[in-house]
Design a protein around this motif. Structure first.
Motif, PDB file in Angstrom:
ATOM      1  N   ARG A 377      46.859  33.682  33.796  1.00 55.59           N
ATOM      2  CA  ARG A 377      46.955  34.275  32.230  1.00 55.59           C
ATOM      3  C   ARG A 377      46.723  35.741  31.644  1.00 55.59           C
ATOM      4  N   GLY A 378      47.680  35.537  30.919  1.00 52.96           N
ATOM      5  CA  GLY A 378      47.878  36.851  30.526  1.00 52.96           C
ATOM      6  C   GLY A 378      47.094  36.929  29.051  1.00 52.96           C
ATOM      7  N   TYR A 379      46.590  37.754  28.808  1.00 53.55           N
ATOM      8  CA  TYR A 379      46.009  38.372  27.316  1.00 53.55           C
ATOM      9  C   TYR A 379      47.239  38.343  26.620  1.00 53.55           C
ATOM     10  N   PRO A 380      46.986  37.261  25.594  1.00 56.68           N
ATOM     11  CA  PRO A 380      45.875  37.445  24.466  1.00 56.68           C
ATOM     12  C   PRO A 380      45.027  35.968  25.264  1.00 56.68           C
ATOM     13  N   ASP A 381      46.475  35.210  25.559  1.00 56.05           N
ATOM     14  CA  ASP A 381      45.735  33.802  26.135  1.00 56.05           C
ATOM     15  C   ASP A 381      44.957  33.547  27.384  1.00 56.05           C
ATOM     16  N   SER A 382      44.041  34.709  27.886  1.00 63.79           N
ATOM     17  CA  SER A 382      43.186  34.518  29.227  1.00 63.79           C
ATOM     18  C   SER A 382      42.532  34.096  28.256  1.00 63.79           C
ATOM     19  N   GLU A 383      41.198  33.437  29.780  1.00 64.09           N
ATOM     20  CA  GLU A 383      40.125  33.030  29.574  1.00 64.09           C
ATOM     21  C   GLU A 383      39.127  33.881  28.702  1.00 64.09           C
ATOM     22  N   VAL A 384      37.868  33.447  27.462  1.00 66.19           N
ATOM     23  CA  VAL A 384      36.742  34.038  27.395  1.00 66.19           C
ATOM     24  C   VAL A 384      35.850  34.173  28.843  1.00 66.19           C
ATOM     25  N   LEU A 385      35.382  34.916  29.625  1.00 65.34           N
ATOM     26  CA  LEU A 385      34.001  35.102  29.882  1.00 65.34           C
ATOM     27  C   LEU A 385      32.586  34.885  28.858  1.00 65.34           C
ATOM     28  N   ARG A 386      32.403  34.000  29.042  1.00 68.02           N
ATOM     29  CA  ARG A 386      30.902  34.365  28.307  1.00 68.02           C
ATOM     30  C   ARG A 386      29.627  34.655  29.270  1.00 68.02           C
ATOM     31  N   ALA A 387      28.992  35.260  28.396  1.00 73.29           N
ATOM     32  CA  ALA A 387      27.133  35.424  28.640  1.00 73.29           C
ATOM     33  C   ALA A 387      26.416  35.687  27.700  1.00 73.29           C
ATOM     34  N   ASP A 388      25.402  35.172  28.361  1.00 70.21           N
ATOM     35  CA  ASP A 388      24.297  35.629  27.088  1.00 70.21           C
ATOM     36  C   ASP A 388      23.939  36.757  27.425  1.00 70.21           C
ATOM     37  N   LEU A 389      22.914  37.307  26.086  1.00 67.24           N
ATOM     38  CA  LEU A 389      22.188  38.210  25.859  1.00 67.24           C
ATOM     39  C   LEU A 389      21.196  38.631  27.157  1.00 67.24           C
ATOM     40  N   GLY A 390      21.456  39.315  28.249  1.00 64.38           N
ATOM     41  CA  GLY A 390      19.994  39.576  28.667  1.00 64.38           C
ATOM     42  C   GLY A 390      20.389  38.789  29.978  1.00 64.38           C
ATOM     43  N   GLN A 391      21.810  38.160  30.459  1.00 67.75           N
ATOM     44  CA  GLN A 391      21.859  37.665  31.709  1.00 67.75           C
ATOM     45  C   GLN A 391      22.875  38.578  32.578  1.00 67.75           C
ATOM     46  N   VAL A 392      22.734  38.284  33.820  1.00 64.29           N
ATOM     47  CA  VAL A 392      23.523  38.925  35.184  1.00 64.29           C
ATOM     48  C   VAL A 392      24.762  38.008  35.411  1.00 64.29           C
ATOM     49  N   VAL A 393      25.931  39.465  35.246  1.00 66.44           N
ATOM     50  CA  VAL A 393      26.949  38.648  35.521  1.00 66.44           C
ATOM     51  C   VAL A 393      27.565  39.721  36.302  1.00 66.44           C
ATOM     52  N   ARG A 394      28.138  38.104  37.211  1.00 66.60           N
ATOM     53  CA  ARG A 394      29.133  38.584  38.623  1.00 66.60           C
ATOM     54  C   ARG A 394      30.276  38.351  38.523  1.00 66.60           C
ATOM     55  N   LEU A 395      31.613  39.430  38.989  1.00 61.15           N
ATOM     56  CA  LEU A 395      32.814  39.135  38.928  1.00 61.15           C
ATOM     57  C   LEU A 395      33.438  39.100  39.931  1.00 61.15           C
ATOM     58  N   ALA A 396      34.001  37.894  40.578  1.00 63.79           N
ATOM     59  CA  ALA A 396      34.991  37.868  41.955  1.00 63.79           C
ATOM     60  C   ALA A 396      36.412  38.821  42.005  1.00 63.79           C
ATOM     61  N   TYR A 397      36.577  39.687  42.641  1.00 65.84           N
ATOM     62  CA  TYR A 397      37.888  40.285  41.619  1.00 65.84           C
ATOM     63  C   TYR A 397      38.693  40.192  43.555  1.00 65.84           C
ATOM     64  N   ILE A 398      39.990  38.986  43.560  1.00 63.44           N
ATOM     65  CA  ILE A 398      40.098  38.436  44.409  1.00 63.44           C
ATOM     66  C   ILE A 398      41.920  38.811  44.232  1.00 63.44           C
ATOM     67  N   ASN A 399      42.062  39.950  44.469  1.00 62.17           N
ATOM     68  CA  ASN A 399      43.955  40.980  44.318  1.00 62.17           C
ATOM     69  C   ASN A 399      44.506  40.272  45.103  1.00 62.17           C
ATOM     70  N   HIS A 400      45.595  39.054  44.401  1.00 61.73           N
ATOM     71  CA  HIS A 400      46.408  38.902  44.824  1.00 61.73           C
ATOM     72  C   HIS A 400      48.020  39.217  44.926  1.00 61.73           C
ATOM     73  N   SER A 401      48.181  40.260  44.157  1.00 66.15           N
ATOM     74  CA  SER A 401      48.996  41.118  44.232  1.00 66.15           C
ATOM     75  C   SER A 401      49.077  42.602  44.802  1.00 66.15           C
ATOM     76  N   HIS A 402      50.413  43.206  45.114  1.00 63.45           N
ATOM     77  CA  HIS A 402      51.040  44.174  45.987  1.00 63.45           C
ATOM     78  C   HIS A 402      50.654  45.786  45.597  1.00 63.45           C
ATOM     79  N   MET A 403      49.454  45.462  44.413  1.00 64.79           N
ATOM     80  CA  MET A 403      49.477  46.375  43.567  1.00 64.79           C
ATOM     81  C   MET A 403      47.883  46.972  43.929  1.00 64.79           C
ATOM     82  N   PRO A 404      47.629  48.035  43.730  1.00 62.61           N
ATOM     83  CA  PRO A 404      46.444  48.134  43.199  1.00 62.61           C
ATOM     84  C   PRO A 404      45.749  47.698  41.891  1.00 62.61           C
ATOM     85  N   HIS A 405      44.546  47.321  41.456  1.00 62.68           N
ATOM     86  CA  HIS A 405      44.350  47.603  39.952  1.00 62.68           C
ATOM     87  C   HIS A 405      43.098  48.026  39.565  1.00 62.68           C
ATOM     88  N   PRO A 406      43.084  49.076  39.327  1.00 64.12           N
ATOM     89  CA  PRO A 406      41.590  49.798  38.615  1.00 64.12           C
ATOM     90  C   PRO A 406      41.209  48.819  36.876  1.00 64.12           C
TER      91      PRO A 406
END
Ligand code: C2O
Ligand code: CU
Length: 473
Positions: A377-406
């Motif tokens: 999904r592309g912004y602005p239609d992408s999902e909102v990642l929610r977190a409660d204040l004080g929570q630890v959040v893990r993001l797992a990036y999986i690059n399925h494309s042929h270019m590097p993404h910073p």
């Protein structure tokens, strides 16, 4: 003026600080208000050459002025928009209060032409940051600069301090977004293994494909018109390398020298000696260099998958101005230290608990489509990642494309999950290159409330949708 301040202000800084340097004497009030005027407007530049073209800039400079403050300062920026389009200023990397983050439509209304906006926030922690427009493709027209936060309690370990802002330019009126030539969207950027380029599909002539840049500048000048870094034998020098480019990842090498990497994205790491530094869009590295090899040497850059870029900057020792500069060699297989070669300078327990939330972030797009997406999904239609204040959040990036993404998260530093290190030694960053077909995980303490932009810092990928919101509430 004490020694530290004297050195900071008298070093051959390629860019001038905006304000007179205050005395270090402990002020009775804990916070000093430091006021800067920043005006975005139409300007022109020649990048040091004899060809002038029209750009957009801050305070008529390319790059904008170096804003240099201290950790006990409150920075107040009086921003005026004299552009014909709405604009904002984002303080890249600095965890500012949400309303000061400068993302139009997310943290504030864009500042309309002729209007102004006051940004005001505390400057913590110390480090090397960037500021830039967060409106559309404006960054690629020249709206960026360096923001340096010094800790007055840091002991001085270097004799000179240089800020190097790396920029990719299409020298046409209006800068990158107006460039006629575009790189094919389907190209393979990952150097080396199994190269393949532009396998048909979308050829990328639309406005969201990045330009073919024809000039690579350091501090607004291209070689041989760059202002050289001047060295004296025996000096220890700090280099603050900021990649303000829109679409270019550089492998940097300085002929005749190795250097020591001491910070990434402003956060201190255990010093790592290196011959090559890889730096993605939005990343910053602090390097220490010992001037122990008199001569006239070039800093040069290799662009992954494309070969040597034109970015060059001379490092000239006193008395060696007349010798011909020596360029670094980029033989294949010359490795830059990877993120997993770094560990935090001081162990920290922040954000090392088991994460309360996990989000998979699949990065894709490019090959046969002009869109770049997260989880399809592309912004602005992408999902909102929610977190409660004080929570630890893990993001797992999986690059399925042929270019590097910073990938860059606003308002927080994240830690790179490194299975071979205990969590308290994981490095903190705010921008992380995820290579093609790579999986990297980060986690962060959601301690800054608000809606935070999270996106690829390849400007044209961001504009083509590779972004979402992290909502901390
Ligand atoms: Cu450097 Cu969202 O930005
Ligand atoms: Cu990207």
């Amino acid at each position: 003026m004490d020694r530290r301040r004297f050195l900071l202000s008298s070093g051959t800084l390629a860019l001038a600080c905006l304000l007179p340097v205050p005395s270090l004497a402990k002020s009775p009030v804990p916070n000093n208000l430091r006021s800067f005027d920043l005006t975005a407007g139409l300007a022109s530049t020649n990048l040091g050459t004899d060809r002038t073209f029209r750009v957009w800039s801050y305070n008529q400079g390319i790059p904008g002025p170096v804003i240099r403050v201290r950790t006990d300062d409150v920075l107040k920026v009086n921003f005026r928009n004299k552009l014909p389009h709405p604009s904002t200023v984002h303080w890249h990397g600095l965890p500012v209060p949400n309303s000061m983050d400068g993302v139009p439509g997310v943290t504030q209304q864009a500042v309309l032409p002729g209007d102004s906006f006051t940004y005001e926030f505390p400057c913590k922690p110390s480090g090397t940051y960037i500021y830039h427009s967060h409106q559309g493709l404006q960054l690629d027209r020249g709206l960026y600069g360096a923001l340096i936060v010094d800790d007055p309690n840091d002991s001085l370990t270097h004799d000179q301090d240089f800020v190097l802002v790396l920029e990719d330019w299409a020298m046409v009126d209006g800068g990158g977004p107006e460039a006629g030539k575009r790189k094919p969207a389907g190209r393979m950027m990952h150097g080396g293994r199994g190269m393949m380029r532009g396998p048909g599909g979308w050829s990328g002539s639309g406005p969201l494909s990045e330009p073919v840049y024809n000039a690579y500048a350091v501090n607004g000048r291209i070689y041989p018109h760059t202002k050289p870094v001047k060295l004296k034998k025996g000096e220890k020098v700090r280099l603050r390398v900021c990649n303000a480019s829109s679409s270019t990842i550089y492998d940097l090498r300085l002929a005749g020298h190795s250097f020591t990497i001491v910070r990434t994205d402003g956060r201190p790491i255990k010093p790592v000696k290196a011959e090559v530094l890889r730096i993605g869009m939005g990343e910053r590295y602090d390097l220490e260099l010992v001037a122990d090899n008199p001569g006239n040497w070039l800093l040069g850059a290799y662009e992954s998958g494309w070969g040597e870029s034109g970015l060059k900057l001379p490092f000239v020792y006193e008395g060696k101005e007349d010798i011909k500069p020596v360029a670094p060699s980029f033989r294949r297989g010359l490795a830059y230290p990877g993120y997993f070669d770094f560990q935090a300078a001081a162990p920290s327990t922040e954000a090392y608990q088991e994460p309360a939330r996990w989000y998979r972030q699949v990065l894709s797009g490019g090959m046969h489509s002009p869109y770049w997406t997260i989880n399809g999904r592309g912004y602005p239609d992408s999902e909102v990642l929610r977190a409660d204040l004080g929570q630890v959040v893990r993001l797992a990036y999986i690059n399925h494309s042929h270019m590097p993404h910073p990938m860059h998260l606003h308002g927080h530093f994240f830690k790179l999950v490194n299975p071979s290190l205990p969590p308290e030694k994981w490095i903190s960053k705010d921008t992380l290159i995820v290579d093609p077909m790579q999986r990297l995980e980060v986690q962060f303490l959601a301690d800054n409330p608000g809606d935070w932009f999270h996106h690829c810092h390849h400007l044209y990928h961001m504009e083509a949708g590779m972004a979402n919101i992290v909502r901390v509430a």
